[in-house]
Write a protein that holds these residues in place. Structure first.
Motif: not given
Length: 362
Positions: A295, A308, A310-313, A334-335
Motif C-alpha cells: 500500500h 491508499e 485499490a479502487g473505490d475507497q 482511493g484513500w
C-alpha cells in the motif's frame, strides 16, 4: 413536517450537511483520532474531586477569562509563554472560530492547503469569511515555493497551516511556516492538534512565536491527553491576539466544570501523556505493515495513518466496517484514514485489511 427548505435559512447553508464522522456501535472504532486508552483511575479520581469542589458554587458564573487554566496551559507549553499569551475555549474548533470572527468575516478571505482539516472551510462559512482552497503536491506535501505562490496570489486575511496535517498526518517543514509568515499580509494560524505525536526532531511553530505578532499556534487536549469528552482547546500567540479574541468570545464560554477538569488533567499530564509513545508505536507499526503489503502510505507525525486502497475507497470502507473495524473515509478518492489505537485494535485493523485484500483478489 417542517424541513430546512421551509425555513428562511441562509442561502449559502442550503444543501450542506453537518460536520461529523459516523458514530456507529462497532467493536473497533478508529475513525475520529481519539486516544483509545481510558483515563487512568488516579486521574479520574483527581478530576472527580476537582469537579466536586465546584458544585456548591454553580450558582455563580465561572471565571470568564479562565486565568488559572491559561496559566497552567502556558506552563505546559513552555517556550517562555505567559498567561497573557494563551487563550482557551471549547475545543480548538471554537478557538479557530473566534480567530475568524476577529480577523476574518465578510469581505475577508481565509486560505487552507487541501486536503486538510475539513472544519476550516466550514468555520469560514459560518463566520462569513470567504474560503480559498489551496492545493498540495501529488504526494500531499507542501513546499515553500508552492505555499508562497498561493499566498501571494490570493493575499488572504487568514492562512491555515496544519502541522501535523489532517488527514495526511505529516508535519510541516518549519521553512514553510517561516516563508508563509513573510509572504502573508494577515494572520497565520498553525493548527498543531497532533503535535505531541510528532516524530523526534519535529519543530513546533511555538519556537517561531517571538517577534511574530501575526502568528497563532492552536492546540487541543482532545488527542494526546485523551480529554476529547472534556472539550478543551487553546492557542498561543502575542498578547494582542488574545485581546482580539476576547472581543468576540461569548461571555463565560468555558464552564467552571470544564476549567476544573482541564486543570486537574494538566496536573496529571504525566499519567495522561504516558500513552503517547505506545500510540506512536502502533502508528509506526501500521505504516510499516501496510507498506510491506504494497500500500501507498503517507508519512505520519500524528496518531493516525492515511493509506491508499485499490479502487473505490467507499467500498473498502464498507468492507472494513463489515469486519468490525470503523475507519474514516475523508473523501479522498482511493484513500482511507485509520487511527492508531491499542495493539489489539491494530491487530483487528490489519486482519480486516487482509479480508479486504482477499475480496479484491477474488
Amino acid at each position: 413536517m417542517t424541513t430546512l427548505d421551509d425555513l428562511p435559512l441562509r442561502d449559502d447553508l442550503r444543501g450542506l450537511r453537518p460536520y461529523g464522522a459516523p458514530q456507529l456501535d462497532v467493536a473497533v472504532r478508529l475513525n475520529t483520532n481519539e486516544n483509545s486508552y481510558p483515563v487512568p483511575e488516579p486521574v479520574v479520581e483527581a478530576i472527580g474531586k476537582a469537579l466536586a469542589a465546584e458544585l456548591r458554587d454553580l450558582n455563580r458564573y465561572p471565571d470568564r477569562d479562565a486565568v488559572a487554566l491559561r496559566a497552567d496551559l502556558a506552563a505546559y507549553l513552555g517556550h517562555g509563554l505567559t498567561v497573557e499569551q494563551v487563550w482557551a475555549a471549547n475545543g480548538s474548533n471554537e478557538i479557530q472560530q473566534q480567530l475568524l470572527q476577529a480577523f476574518g468575516g465578510p469581505g475577508r478571505t481565509a486560505l487552507g492547503f487541501t486536503p486538510a482539516y475539513s472544519m476550516h472551510p466550514l468555520l469560514a462559512l459560518g463566520t462569513g469569511t470567504g474560503w480559498v482552497p489551496g492545493v498540495r503536491g501529488v504526494d500531499f506535501g507542501l513546499t515553500v515555493d508552492d505555499a508562497v505562490a498561493q499566498v501571494r496570489e490570493h493575499r488572504p486575511d487568514v492562512v491555515f497551516l496544519c502541522s501535523p496535517n489532517n488527514p495526511t498526518g505529516t508535519a510541516l517543514d518549519p521553512a514553510v511556516v517561516a516563508a508563509v509568515l513573510d509572504a502573508a499580509p494577515g494572520m497565520v494560524v498553525v493548527d498543531e492538534a497532533y503535535a505531541e505525536f510528532a516524530r523526534p526532531g519535529t519543530v513546533s511553530a511555538l519556537a517561531v512565536l517571538p517577534g511574530h505578532p501575526r502568528l497563532v499556534v492552536t492546540r487541543t487536549m482532545s488527542k494526546a491527553f485523551g480529554f476529547a469528552g472534556g472539550r478543551l482547546g487553546y492557542l498561543a500567540a502575542d498578547p494582542a491576539v488574545v485581546a482580539a479574541v476576547q472581543l468576540v468570545r461569548l461571555p463565560y464560554h468555558l464552564s467552571a466544570l470544564t476549567q476544573a477538569a482541564a486543570r486537574a488533567a494538566l496536573a496529571h499530564r504525566g499519567a495522561l501523556l504516558g500513552t503517547v509513545d505506545a500510540i506512536k508505536a502502533q502508528r509506526d507499526r501500521i505504516v510499516a505493515e501496510l507498506r510491506a503489503r504494497g500500500h501507498r502510505v503517507a508519512d505520519s507525525d500524528a496518531n493516525f495513518v492515511l493509506f491508499e486502497v485499490a479502487g473505490d475507497q467507499a467500498v473498502a470502507w464498507r468492507t472494513l466496517l463489515d469486519a468490525g473495524v470503523l475507519v474514516r473515509d475523508v473523501g479522498l478518492p482511493g484513500w482511507l484514514r485509520v487511527t492508531a489505537g491499542t495493539p489489539a485494535e491494530t491487530d483487528a485493523f490489519l486482519t480486516a485489511m487482509e479480508k479486504l485484500r482477499w475480496e479484491r483478489e477474488e
